[in-house]
Every structure is written in structure tokens, then in C-alpha cells.
Design an enzyme around this catalytic site. Structure first.
Site, PDB file in Angstrom:
ATOM      1  N   THR A  18       0.829  -1.206   0.000  1.00 51.78           N
ATOM      2  CA  THR A  18       0.000   0.000   0.000  1.00 51.78           C
ATOM      3  C   THR A  18       0.866   1.259   0.000  1.00 51.78           C
ATOM      4  OG1 THR A  18      -1.547  -1.228   1.409  1.00 51.78           O
ATOM      5  CG2 THR A  18      -1.939   1.119   1.178  1.00 51.78           C
ATOM      6  N   ARG A  22       7.837  -2.657   2.849  1.00 56.66           N
ATOM      7  CA  ARG A  22       7.918  -2.821   4.310  1.00 56.66           C
ATOM      8  C   ARG A  22       8.275  -4.240   4.659  1.00 56.66           C
ATOM      9  NH1 ARG A  22       3.173   0.961   6.676  1.00 56.66           N
ATOM     10  NH2 ARG A  22       3.821   2.626   5.291  1.00 56.66           N
ATOM     11  N   SER A 113       6.176   3.679   8.824  1.00 61.32           N
ATOM     12  CA  SER A 113       4.997   4.399   9.299  1.00 61.32           C
ATOM     13  C   SER A 113       4.457   3.876  10.624  1.00 61.32           C
ATOM     14  CB  SER A 113       3.941   4.345   8.211  1.00 61.32           C
ATOM     15  OG  SER A 113       2.832   5.103   8.579  1.00 61.32           O
ATOM     16  N   HIS A 114       3.266   3.281  10.568  1.00 60.71           N
ATOM     17  CA  HIS A 114       2.586   2.865  11.789  1.00 60.71           C
ATOM     18  C   HIS A 114       3.046   1.500  12.295  1.00 60.71           C
ATOM     19  CE1 HIS A 114       0.488   1.383   8.276  1.00 60.71           C
ATOM     20  NE2 HIS A 114       0.054   0.373   9.012  1.00 60.71           N
ATOM     21  N   LYS A 126       9.735   4.439   1.300  1.00 59.52           N
ATOM     22  CA  LYS A 126       8.755   4.945   0.341  1.00 59.52           C
ATOM     23  C   LYS A 126       9.508   5.814  -0.659  1.00 59.52           C
ATOM     24  CE  LYS A 126       5.412   5.899   4.103  1.00 59.52           C
ATOM     25  NZ  LYS A 126       4.266   6.694   4.528  1.00 59.52           N
ATOM     26  N   ASP A 277       1.218   9.423  13.831  1.00 66.96           N
ATOM     27  CA  ASP A 277       1.854   8.109  13.716  1.00 66.96           C
ATOM     28  C   ASP A 277       3.364   8.249  13.496  1.00 66.96           C
ATOM     29  OD1 ASP A 277       1.928   8.988  11.071  1.00 66.96           O
ATOM     30  OD2 ASP A 277       1.584   6.989  10.250  1.00 66.96           O
ATOM     31  N   ASP A 279       5.557   8.258  11.071  1.00 65.98           N
ATOM     32  CA  ASP A 279       6.168   9.168  10.092  1.00 65.98           C
ATOM     33  C   ASP A 279       5.386  10.463   9.935  1.00 65.98           C
ATOM     34  OD1 ASP A 279       4.063   7.745   8.902  1.00 65.98           O
ATOM     35  OD2 ASP A 279       4.896   7.997   6.897  1.00 65.98           O
ATOM     36  N   ASP A 281       2.270  11.264   9.052  1.00 58.88           N
ATOM     37  CA  ASP A 281       1.274  11.569   8.028  1.00 58.88           C
ATOM     38  C   ASP A 281      -0.155  11.297   8.503  1.00 58.88           C
ATOM     39  OD1 ASP A 281       1.578   8.845   7.973  1.00 58.88           O
ATOM     40  OD2 ASP A 281       1.975   8.689   5.821  1.00 58.88           O
ATOM     41  N   ARG A 282      -0.294  10.761   9.711  1.00 63.06           N
ATOM     42  CA  ARG A 282      -1.649  10.521  10.217  1.00 63.06           C
ATOM     43  C   ARG A 282      -1.864  11.275  11.519  1.00 63.06           C
ATOM     44  NH1 ARG A 282      -2.939   4.303   9.951  1.00 63.06           N
ATOM     45  NH2 ARG A 282      -1.428   3.635   8.399  1.00 63.06           N
ATOM     46  N   THR A 344      -7.871   2.031  -1.115  1.00 59.12           N
ATOM     47  CA  THR A 344      -7.010   2.382   0.025  1.00 59.12           C
ATOM     48  C   THR A 344      -5.598   2.705  -0.445  1.00 59.12           C
ATOM     49  OG1 THR A 344      -8.260   1.032   1.551  1.00 59.12           O
ATOM     50  CG2 THR A 344      -5.958   1.410   2.111  1.00 59.12           C
ATOM     51  N   GLU A 363      -8.743   9.152   4.775  1.00 66.48           N
ATOM     52  CA  GLU A 363      -8.946   7.712   4.921  1.00 66.48           C
ATOM     53  C   GLU A 363      -9.434   7.420   6.330  1.00 66.48           C
ATOM     54  OE1 GLU A 363      -6.130   5.115   2.353  1.00 66.48           O
ATOM     55  OE2 GLU A 363      -4.861   6.416   3.544  1.00 66.48           O
ATOM     56  N   GLU A 364     -10.025   6.257   6.459  1.00 67.93           N
ATOM     57  CA  GLU A 364     -10.558   5.834   7.766  1.00 67.93           C
ATOM     58  C   GLU A 364      -9.434   5.542   8.755  1.00 67.93           C
ATOM     59  OE1 GLU A 364      -8.792   2.333   7.811  1.00 67.93           O
ATOM     60  OE2 GLU A 364      -9.323   3.396   5.995  1.00 67.93           O
ATOM     61  N   SER A 365      -8.206   5.414   8.243  1.00 66.51           N
ATOM     62  CA  SER A 365      -7.069   5.069   9.096  1.00 66.51           C
ATOM     63  C   SER A 365      -6.392   6.304   9.678  1.00 66.51           C
ATOM     64  CB  SER A 365      -6.073   4.244   8.293  1.00 66.51           C
ATOM     65  OG  SER A 365      -5.722   4.952   7.120  1.00 66.51           O
ATOM     66  N   LYS A 376      -0.547  12.472   2.916  1.00 71.30           N
ATOM     67  CA  LYS A 376      -1.404  12.832   4.027  1.00 71.30           C
ATOM     68  C   LYS A 376      -0.536  13.552   5.056  1.00 71.30           C
ATOM     69  CE  LYS A 376      -1.567   7.969   5.585  1.00 71.30           C
ATOM     70  NZ  LYS A 376      -1.035   7.210   4.475  1.00 71.30           N
ATOM     71  N   ARG A 496      -8.696  -6.550   7.166  1.00 73.08           N
ATOM     72  CA  ARG A 496      -9.358  -5.355   7.695  1.00 73.08           C
ATOM     73  C   ARG A 496     -10.820  -5.382   7.266  1.00 73.08           C
ATOM     74  NH1 ARG A 496      -5.022  -2.769   9.743  1.00 73.08           N
ATOM     75  NH2 ARG A 496      -3.255  -2.252   8.391  1.00 73.08           N
TER      76      ARG A 496
HETATM   77  C1  VG1 Z   1      -2.868   1.177   5.938  1.00 74.65           C
HETATM   78  C2  VG1 Z   1      -4.145   2.002   5.987  1.00 74.65           C
HETATM   79  C3  VG1 Z   1      -4.215   2.919   4.776  1.00 74.65           C
HETATM   80  C4  VG1 Z   1      -2.941   3.773   4.688  1.00 74.65           C
HETATM   81  C5  VG1 Z   1      -1.720   2.873   4.673  1.00 74.65           C
HETATM   82  C6  VG1 Z   1      -0.430   3.654   4.678  1.00 74.65           C
HETATM   83  O1  VG1 Z   1      -2.897   0.355   4.803  1.00 74.65           O
HETATM   84  O2  VG1 Z   1      -5.267   1.163   6.040  1.00 74.65           O
HETATM   85  O3  VG1 Z   1      -5.359   3.707   4.882  1.00 74.65           O
HETATM   86  O4  VG1 Z   1      -2.942   4.561   3.520  1.00 74.65           O
HETATM   87  O5  VG1 Z   1      -1.734   2.038   5.840  1.00 74.65           O
HETATM   88  O6  VG1 Z   1      -0.373   4.519   5.752  1.00 74.65           O
HETATM   89  P1  VG1 Z   1      -3.269  -1.198   4.834  1.00 74.65           P
HETATM   90  O7  VG1 Z   1      -2.994  -1.686   3.444  1.00 74.65           O
HETATM   91  O8  VG1 Z   1      -2.410  -1.807   5.906  1.00 74.65           O
HETATM   92  O9  VG1 Z   1      -4.716  -1.255   5.220  1.00 74.65           O
HETATM   93  V1  VG1 Z   1       1.084   5.045   6.345  1.00 74.65           V
HETATM   94  O10 VG1 Z   1       0.718   6.085   7.515  1.00 74.65           O
HETATM   95  O11 VG1 Z   1       1.985   3.853   6.160  1.00 74.65           O
HETATM   96  O12 VG1 Z   1       1.882   5.862   5.194  1.00 74.65           O
HETATM   97 CO    CO Z   2       2.207   6.940   8.313  1.00 75.07          CO
END
Ligand code: VG1
Ligand code: CO
Length: 543
Positions: A18, A22, A113-114, A126, A277, A279, A281-282, A344, A363-365, A376, A496
Site C-alpha cells: 500500500t 515494508r 509508518s505505523h 517509500k 503516527d 512518520d 502523516d496521520r 485504500t 482515509e478511515e485510518s 497525508k 481489515r
Molecule cells: C494502511 C491504511 C491505509 C494507509 C496505509 C499507509 O494500509 O489502512 O489507509 O494509507 O496504511 O499509511 P493497509 O494496506 O495496511 O490497510 V502510512 O501512515 O503507512 O503511510
Molecule cells: Co504513516
């Protein structure tokens, strides 16, 4: 300085998900693993000689060694200039902004990221394009293709570059420029928001707590909230980026940021709580004893966007990812603006933002953004909220509930089942899909099924298509279940499942979302036979 050619052989798993590549830290530490991927990124792009590349990361374990390796490869590949965040630190939105501001060719952001960090955690990379946008599918596919056939990379023997001091030096034909990680981004935020109004809000005794979770945003938050906006020292907690995030989980949501959420639900809670989060972006927004669902946050931003001078006259439309509840759709409809529903992943918003089909997206995340940059942006969203709070002098709860009373509340909840076996999940999906069409018109637990399907997307700007982006079931009352496999995990599969239901009854606007949506959860687990296939009865994460 001598350029060295190192023979290597491909790894078969260098495929982007996505949001970039990673993997477990131990995977990244394999011989030539990082170098293979970075050289593949360079190989996938043409004409890099003499160009500018931005480099930075979220400060997690392995960040410093990886940045030095990338510098060596970039010098050997003859980039003209490397712009690197001080100490190798750049949040994803700050990197995106630097790329555009400095007209760079692109940027490499080191972040998972998260996902948790540390020797047992994850590392990620990325690649952002010249628009400061996540590489689109066509580019990530090309990178993976190059990675599959790589047999050598170029590097050079130079000592580690001192990244703690801001300044420039020439190595070979490459200028290495170390920049303040925060300054440019903070200046940009001042162009967008009314800092004066927010300062006055803090002067009036408004209290905020911001949890940087020992990840990348600490320095940004201290500078912006405490130094520029005058919030009292200590407003930002866990401000120091640490290689292991100080043991905290870098994904702020109701499950992982539980301690912070509890603070916001205590009797002496501040007026406003926010977190970002790994990095940056959230974001997560809380009021005093009040949690803001990401889809509601997007709706509030949209409702008040014209109060922010930067956007006045430039509100074109809005996009949300398909699994994101459609609260913003009601606001947009009232303003007569178009809404786009995308797969997504942030990359799907970029073309819409660049073509100015939309001004905002989310996004919902817990990610939101606008055309101010093509990633983001957590701190941006938090400043947006502060600006609205400063202008309206309403509470977080009031801003939310006003929308609920006007449009109804779109209850939403996301549940993640982590660490599943990929093969088993695929089997479960296949079994469901075999009988899915027969479900239309039937009643399950008193819910009449109106439509079932698979979400396929065609980008309205580029006409590119993305197939199989998730399964959905739509009910007669327009409630909906959507599910897909995560594309950011580093092992096994994460399922998910996204539930949503629009409630217009004023007497039912204040319930717990997960409880309210429980009947839909029961239907889902029953229809896909979740327990039979996976043995799971409860999700790992509910947000
Ligand atoms: C998750 C979230 C998605 C987000 C992605 C990257 O993806 O659901 O909404 O864009 O992380 O976010 P997934 O494929 O695990 O559902 V981040 O903050 O890594 O840049
Ligand atoms: Co992030």
C-alpha cells in the site's frame, strides 16, 4: 572518489505494498537488501544524473545506517544534490513539501509508518515523485521489476556524512546539503493557517496535549505548537524521536494509544488531544472525553474549510477511500461539491489533487490531506482543527455533534485481524465469493442484502484501473460491510473489515460505535465463516 560496482543477486520479495516496501528489520539487514532496492529505484527512473534527491526518515532503528548507505549509492549514481533532514529526520509530509519546494526529482523516505520499529520490528522505504506524491502503481511495478533482475549496484567508499550539522559539502560531483528538518514545513503551515488566531486561543487558557509517541513529529510539534503558537511547555509529550519509539506503538488509534485516550477521558482532560503516527502523516483527534472518528474529522474539515483563507475560493471537491464512512459526502452534497471514492492508499488521491478535482481527502485510518501537498499530513490536520476551534470557539464535541444533528451520524468501525495465514484467508475469501451472488435479496439476521460486489476503480484523471480492491455487502438500509487484506504488513496477512451505518434518529446519535455496529460484525463473521477458517472470534484492533 572511486565508484565501485558491487555484484549482487535479486531478492524475490522486493514488491511494494500500500505504501512502499515494508519488511522486518532482520530482512532489511540482509546483505545488499537495502542497496538492491535503492539501486532498483534508481534504475526504474531515467535521467537521474545531476538531479536533486530528498532523503529522510522517521528516526526508527536502522534509520541512520540506511541513510548513510543511500547517500553512498546516490553519490555513486551521480545525483547532483542530496537534501537530507538533520540527523536523517524528515516526516513524510515534510519530505513531500521539501521535494516540491526545492524542485527535487523525488525523495526517499525511510519509514514503516505505523508499524512498530526496533530490531524485532519493521523498516520501510517509500519513494515520492517530483510532485511529492507516493510513487504511483506504474512506478512501483517498475521498481519491483528492476529488483527482480538486479545483478549489480553502484556505491562508493566515503566515510559517514555528519548529519548533525546543517550545511553543504561536495562529495564527488554531488552536493550533500543537510537541512533543518522542521523549518520549511513550519513556514508552510504558517502560510496556510491563521497562527495569530490560534495563538489567541492558547492565550485564552485553551489546553491541548499532543502525543508524538517518540516518533518523528516531536520536533515539529514542539516548534509549531509550543514555540510558534505559544502552547505551554509540556503540551507535547513523548517529544523525542527514539529508535524503538520508547516502547510505544507508532499507530495512534483507540487500541494502541490507549493510555493517551484514557488521559483524554479523565476528569481533568485538556480541551483538545492529538497524536500522530510514526512518520507524521496521520493524526488522531480527541476532545474532552470525546473521540473523533477519522471520517467525521474529514467532514468537519470540509464543513469549515472556507474559514481558512488559504482554501477560500479553492474548494473543489473531496475524496475518501472506499472503506471510509461517507460522513463527508453529506457535507459535500450540501455544498454542491463532487465526492470521489478511491481504493485504500494515498497514491490514489494524488492525481485528483493535482488535477484540482478535489481540495481535501481522507482515509478511515486517520489520514487526511489537501492539495497543499501530495501526502497525508498529520500536523496539518491538527492545525486545521485548531484553526476551526479558534475561529468558532466551539468545543471538539460541539463541532462534531452539530454535524450529526444536521446530517445524521455515520457510525463506523474498523476491525483488524492480524497475523493470519495468507493461504487460509484466500481460501476463506474464495469460499465466500462462490456463494456471494446468491446472497442478494436474502435476509441475514434481519438485514436485507441489497448488493454484493468487488470494488474496482478507474482513476478519473489517468484512466488507470485498480482491480479487486475489496469486497462489499450493501444492505437495504444502506449500511455496509467492506473488507480487504492490508498491504502494509511485514508478515502473514491482516484482514481489515470496515463497518458503517447511517443513523438519523436523534435519540440514537450517542452510542458506542463498535457496540452499535455489532450486528453487522456478526453478519460478516457468519457469512465468511471467520472462526471456521481462522479460529478467530475477536479482532486484534478495533478503531
Ligand atoms: C494502511 C491504511 C491505509 C494507509 C496505509 C499507509 O494500509 O489502512 O489507509 O494509507 O496504511 O499509511 P493497509 O494496506 O495496511 O490497510 V502510512 O501512515 O503507512 O503511510
Ligand atoms: Co504513516
Amino acid at each position: 572518489m572511486e565508484i565501485k560496482t558491487i555484484q549482487t543477486s535479486p531478492y524475490t520479495d522486493q514488491v511494494c505494498g500500500t505504501s512502499g516496501l515494508r519488511k522486518k528489520t532482520s530482512v532489511f539487514k540482509q546483505k545488499n537488501y537495502l542497496e538492491n532496492f535503492v539501486q532498483s529505484v534508481f534504475n526504474a527512473l531515467s535521467d537521474i544524473e545531476g538531479k536533486t534527491l530528498v532523503i529522510g526518515g522517521d528516526g526508527r532503528y536502522f534509520n541512520d545506517t540506511a541513510v548513510q548507505s543511500i547517500i553512498r549509492l546516490a553519490v555513486a549514481n551521480q545525483f547532483g544534490r542530496l537534501i537530507i533532514g538533520q540527523n536523517g529526520i524528515l516526516s513524510t509530509p515534510a519530505a513531500s513539501h521539501l521535494i516540491v519546494k526545492r524542485k527535487a526529482f523525488g525523495g526517499i523516505i525511510l519509514s514503516a509508518s505505523h508499524n512498530p520499529g526496533g530490531p524485532e520490528g519493521d523498516v520501510g522505504i517509500k519513494f515520492d515523485t517530483a510532485q511529492g506524491a507516493p510513487a504511483p502503481q506504474a512506478v512501483t511495478d517498475k521498481i519491483s521489476e528492476k529488483a527482480k533482475m538486479i545483478d549489480h549496484y553502484w556505491t562508493c567508499d566515503i566515510p559517514d556524512v555528519n548529519l548533525s550539522e546543517i550545511g553543504e559539502q561536495l562529495i564527488g560531483s554531488t552536493v550533500i546539503e543537510v537541512v533543518d528538518s522542521v523549518e520549511d514545513y513550519a513556514l508552510y503551515m504558517q502560510e496556510i493557517f491563521d497562527f495569530h488566531a490560534i495563538q489567541k486561543l492558547f492565550q485564552s487558557g485553551f489546553r491541548m496535549t499532543y502525543d508524538a509517541l517518540n516518533a518523528v513529529t516531536g520536533p515539529y510539534a514542539v516548534h509549531i505548537f509550543e514555540k510558534l503558537l505559544g502552547a505551554p511547555a509540556g503540551t507535547v509529550i513523548h517529544a523525542k524521536p527514539l529508535p524503538d519509539f520508547g516502547g510505544l506503538h507508532p499507530e495512534p488509534n483507540l487500541t494502541y494509544a490507549h493510555a493517551f485516550v484514557e488521559k483524554m477521558f479523565a476528569d481533568d482532560a485538556p480541551d483538545f488531544g492529538a497524536a500522530s503516527d510514526g512518520d507524521g502523516d496521520r493524526y488522531m483527534i480527541l476532545g474532552k472525553k470525546f473521540f473523533v472518528a477519522p471520517s467525521d474529522s474529514l467532514a468537519v474539515l470540509m464543513q469549515y474549510a472556507d474559514q481558512i483563507p488559504f482554501y477560500a475560493g479553492r474548494i473543489y471537491g473531496v475524496a475518501r477511500s472506499m472503506p471510509t464512512a461517507d460522513a463527508v459526502d453529506f457535507v459535500a452534497a450540501q455544498k454542491n461539491l463532487p465526492v470521489f471514492a478511491t481504493p485504500t492508499g494515498w497514491k490514489y488521491f494524488s492525481s485528483l489533487l493535482n488535477a484540482r478535482k478535489i481540495s481535501f481527502c481522507g482515509e478511515e485510518s486517520f489520514g487526511s490531506g489537501s492539495f497543499h501537498l501530495c501526502e497525508k499530513d498529520g500536523i496539518w490536520a491538527i492545525l486545521f482543527w485548531l484553526n476551526i476551534l479558534a475561529v468558532t470557539r466551539k468545543s471538539v464535541q460541539e463541532l462534531n455533534e452539530e454535524l450529526w444533528h444536521h446530517f445524521g451520524r455515520v457510525y463506523t468501525s474498523t476491525q483488524s485481524y492480524e497475523g493470519l495465514e495468507t493461504a487460509t484467508v484466500r481460501e476463506m475469501f474464495a469460499a465466500y465469493e462462490q456463494h456471494a451472488a446468491d446472497l442478494v435479496g436474502t435476509k441475514v439476521n434481519n438485514h436485507q442484502i441489497k448488493e454484493v460486489g468487488v470494488f474496482n476503480y478507474t482513476d478519473p484523471v489517468t484512466q488507470e484501473t485498480a482491480k479487486n480492491q475489496g469486497d462489499y455487502i450493501l444492505f437495504d438500509d444502506n449500511s455496509r460491510i467492506f473488507w480487504r487484506l492490508s498491504g502494509t504488513g511485514s508478515s502473514g496477512a491482516t484482514l481489515r473489515v470496515y463497518y458503517m451505518k447511517h443513523e438519523k434518529n436523534p435519540a440514537r446519535l450517542h452510542e458506542n460505535a463498535a457496540d452499535y455496529l455489532q450486528p453487522l460484525q456478526e453478519i460478516f463473521t457468519q457469512l465468511v465463516q471467520l472462526e471456521t477458517y481462522t479460529g478467530r472470534t475477536h479482532p486484534d484492533v478495533t478503531t
